[in-house]
Design a protein around this motif. Structure first.
Motif, short mmCIF file in Angstrom:
data_model
loop_
_atom_site.label_atom_id
_atom_site.label_comp_id
_atom_site.label_asym_id
_atom_site.label_seq_id
_atom_site.Cartn_x
_atom_site.Cartn_y
_atom_site.Cartn_z
N LYS A 137 0.82 -1.21 0.00
CA LYS A 137 0.00 0.00 0.00
C LYS A 137 0.86 1.26 0.00
O LYS A 137 1.91 1.33 0.63
N ILE A 138 0.36 2.29 -0.72
CA ILE A 138 1.03 3.59 -0.78
C ILE A 138 0.30 4.56 0.14
O ILE A 138 -0.93 4.69 0.07
N GLY A 139 1.04 5.26 0.98
CA GLY A 139 0.47 6.29 1.84
C GLY A 139 0.59 7.65 1.18
O GLY A 139 1.67 8.04 0.73
N GLN B 261 -5.20 9.52 -6.78
CA GLN B 261 -5.59 8.18 -6.31
C GLN B 261 -6.17 7.36 -7.46
O GLN B 261 -5.90 6.15 -7.58
N TYR B 262 -6.95 8.01 -8.32
CA TYR B 262 -7.54 7.33 -9.48
C TYR B 262 -6.44 6.80 -10.40
O TYR B 262 -6.49 5.65 -10.86
N VAL B 263 -5.46 7.65 -10.67
CA VAL B 263 -4.38 7.27 -11.58
C VAL B 263 -3.54 6.14 -11.00
O VAL B 263 -3.14 5.20 -11.71
N LEU B 264 -3.27 6.20 -9.71
CA LEU B 264 -2.50 5.13 -9.07
C LEU B 264 -3.25 3.80 -9.16
O LEU B 264 -2.65 2.75 -9.44
N LYS B 265 -4.55 3.83 -8.95
CA LYS B 265 -5.35 2.62 -9.06
C LYS B 265 -5.33 2.10 -10.50
O LYS B 265 -5.22 0.88 -10.74
N GLY C 156 -2.42 0.16 -11.20
CA GLY C 156 -2.34 -1.11 -10.49
C GLY C 156 -1.85 -1.02 -9.06
O GLY C 156 -1.53 -2.05 -8.45
N TYR C 157 -1.84 0.19 -8.48
CA TYR C 157 -1.36 0.37 -7.12
C TYR C 157 -2.52 0.66 -6.16
O TYR C 157 -3.52 1.25 -6.53
N GLN C 158 -2.36 0.25 -4.92
CA GLN C 158 -3.33 0.53 -3.88
C GLN C 158 -2.82 1.68 -3.02
O GLN C 158 -1.66 1.71 -2.61
N SER C 159 -3.69 2.65 -2.73
CA SER C 159 -3.25 3.80 -1.96
C SER C 159 -4.37 4.32 -1.06
O SER C 159 -5.54 4.01 -1.27
#
Length: 389
Positions: free
Chosen positions: A3-5, A25-29, A32-35
């Motif tokens: 997870k990314i903080g 947050q949308y772009v990170l998801k 493929g990343y969780q934040s």
């Protein structure tokens, strides 16, 4: 999944601030990343307009009953004395209705951590930390003790720190802030900034590599934004989105609206603007409604960085003005100039209202630049995240 903080001003009742937080947050998801945004309890200190608060020394940021009563007493007593009680009450009504929609958006679209009492105890919970975007590196936006949190002072491992598009917000800063940047920025794995003048300033202070990237709102396409926007039928209108007190911007908006037989809609929380143009002021505007209003407008006049950014992204004819009185060196005025320069749209900046309005705005070159800048910014994020994860 690791997870990314995230740390940003994601909780502010401000359209650009809220939407940039959603966008990152949308772009990170999408990548493929969780934040999640870290809630460490700080909220922007809302002060009475009749009192002067120094953000570097201000200590009482907690909202409590006594402080609320005192603030309201000053506000309404001043409104009676200044004979603007109606506009003051109307302004409070706008705050209340808009903020409910902000809260609804936040609950629906922003992923936030449980409240964290001590940031020093959370480093092991996250694989890496990203700070940004918005003016999180503008030292005039919060007290020193919280400002250093946005420099990730609580994270000990250098390899776990990334900045994405934070804004310093001004062309020069005081000695205190410079010392903080010198202390904390060398501890980052990778650094980026939103404006070129911010990159130059930080390079000069720290002698580090600072990459310029675009604001998170520009990472999302118009189609992606409209997928969460409100939608309804409206008569054609000019949209005036104004953060400052410059009535001349509203006057020009009114001129254009009358000339082309369009309605005028104003989004503003300025007491002066509300007092003078109350019949054009609209309420019940949350982030989703804001996106709708931008997209459906025939023309946008704004003194807002994000108002300008969305006009560019949505290809809506627009004119941009400085929020503060003075030239681009004053306060955060330079942000809009920097943005327009990047997209070769300096002609859309106006320092007066004495210009011939022209709805025609060629976005062909701008869209090519945006596509290129998106790719560069995506690559910065992916490369630096993958190095850590």
């Amino acid at each position: 999944m690791k997870k990314i903080g995230l740390l940003s001003y994601h909780f502010w009742y401000n359209y650009g601030t809220c939407l940039q937080a959603y966008a990152l947050q949308y772009v990170l998801k999408k990548m493929g990343y969780q934040s999640e945004y870290i809630d460490f309890g700080w909220k922007y200190p809302i002060a009475s307009e009749t009192l002067i608060e120094n953000f570097w020394t201000y200590t009482n940021t907690d909202t409590n009953l006594f402080r609320t009563l005192k603030t309201n007493l000053y506000k309404y007593a001043g409104a009676i004395i200044n004979r603007n009680l109606y506009s003051t009450l109307f302004r409070d009504f706008i705050y209340k209705t808009n903020n409910k929609l902000f809260d609804k958006f936040h609950n629906q679209f922003i992923i936030e951590s449980p409240h964290v009492k001590d940031l020093n105890n959370i480093e092991k919970k996250y694989a890496l930390f990203i700070v940004g975007s918005d003016q999180v590196w503008n030292p005039s936006c919060c007290e020193k003790k919280y400002f250093t949190h946005f420099l990730l002072d609580f994270v000990k491992e250098k390899k776990k720190k990334i900045s994405y598009a934070p804004s310093v917000g001004m062309k020069d800063i005081d000695a205190k802030a410079k010392e903080l940047f010198k202390l904390y920025l060398p501890q980052f794995q990778s650094l980026s900034c939103r404006e070129e003048f911010g990159c130059s300033l930080l390079r000069k202070i720290t002698e580090l590599e600072i990459t310029r990237v675009i604001d998170p709102t520009l990472l999302m396409t118009r189609e992606e934004w409209l997928s969460i926007a409100e939608n309804k039928k409206v008569h054609p209108y000019v949209l005036c989105y104004i953060l400052g007190d410059k009535t001349k911007i509203v006057e020009k908006s009114l001129q254009i609206a009358k000339k082309y037989s369009l309605d005028l809609k104003i989004i503003s929380m300025s007491q002066m603007i509300i007092e003078k143009y109350k019949k054009y002021i609209i309420s019940n505007v949350g982030p989703r409604e804001f996106l709708f209003l931008l997209n459906k407008s025939s023309c946008i006049l704004t003194d807002s960085f994000h108002g300008t950014a969305f006009a560019i992204n949505f290809n809506i004819p627009f004119y941009s003005f400085l929020k503060k009185h003075g030239d681009s060196s004053v306060s955060d005025n330079s942000r809009i100039i920097d943005l327009l320069d990047l997209f070769h749209l300096s002609c859309r900046f106006k320092d007066s209202i004495n210009f011939s309005d022209n709805f025609s705005c060629d976005f062909k070159e701008t869209n090519k630049i945006l596509s290129c800048e998106r790719e560069k910014s995506f690559n910065f994020l992916k490369h630096n995240i993958d190095q850590i994860l």
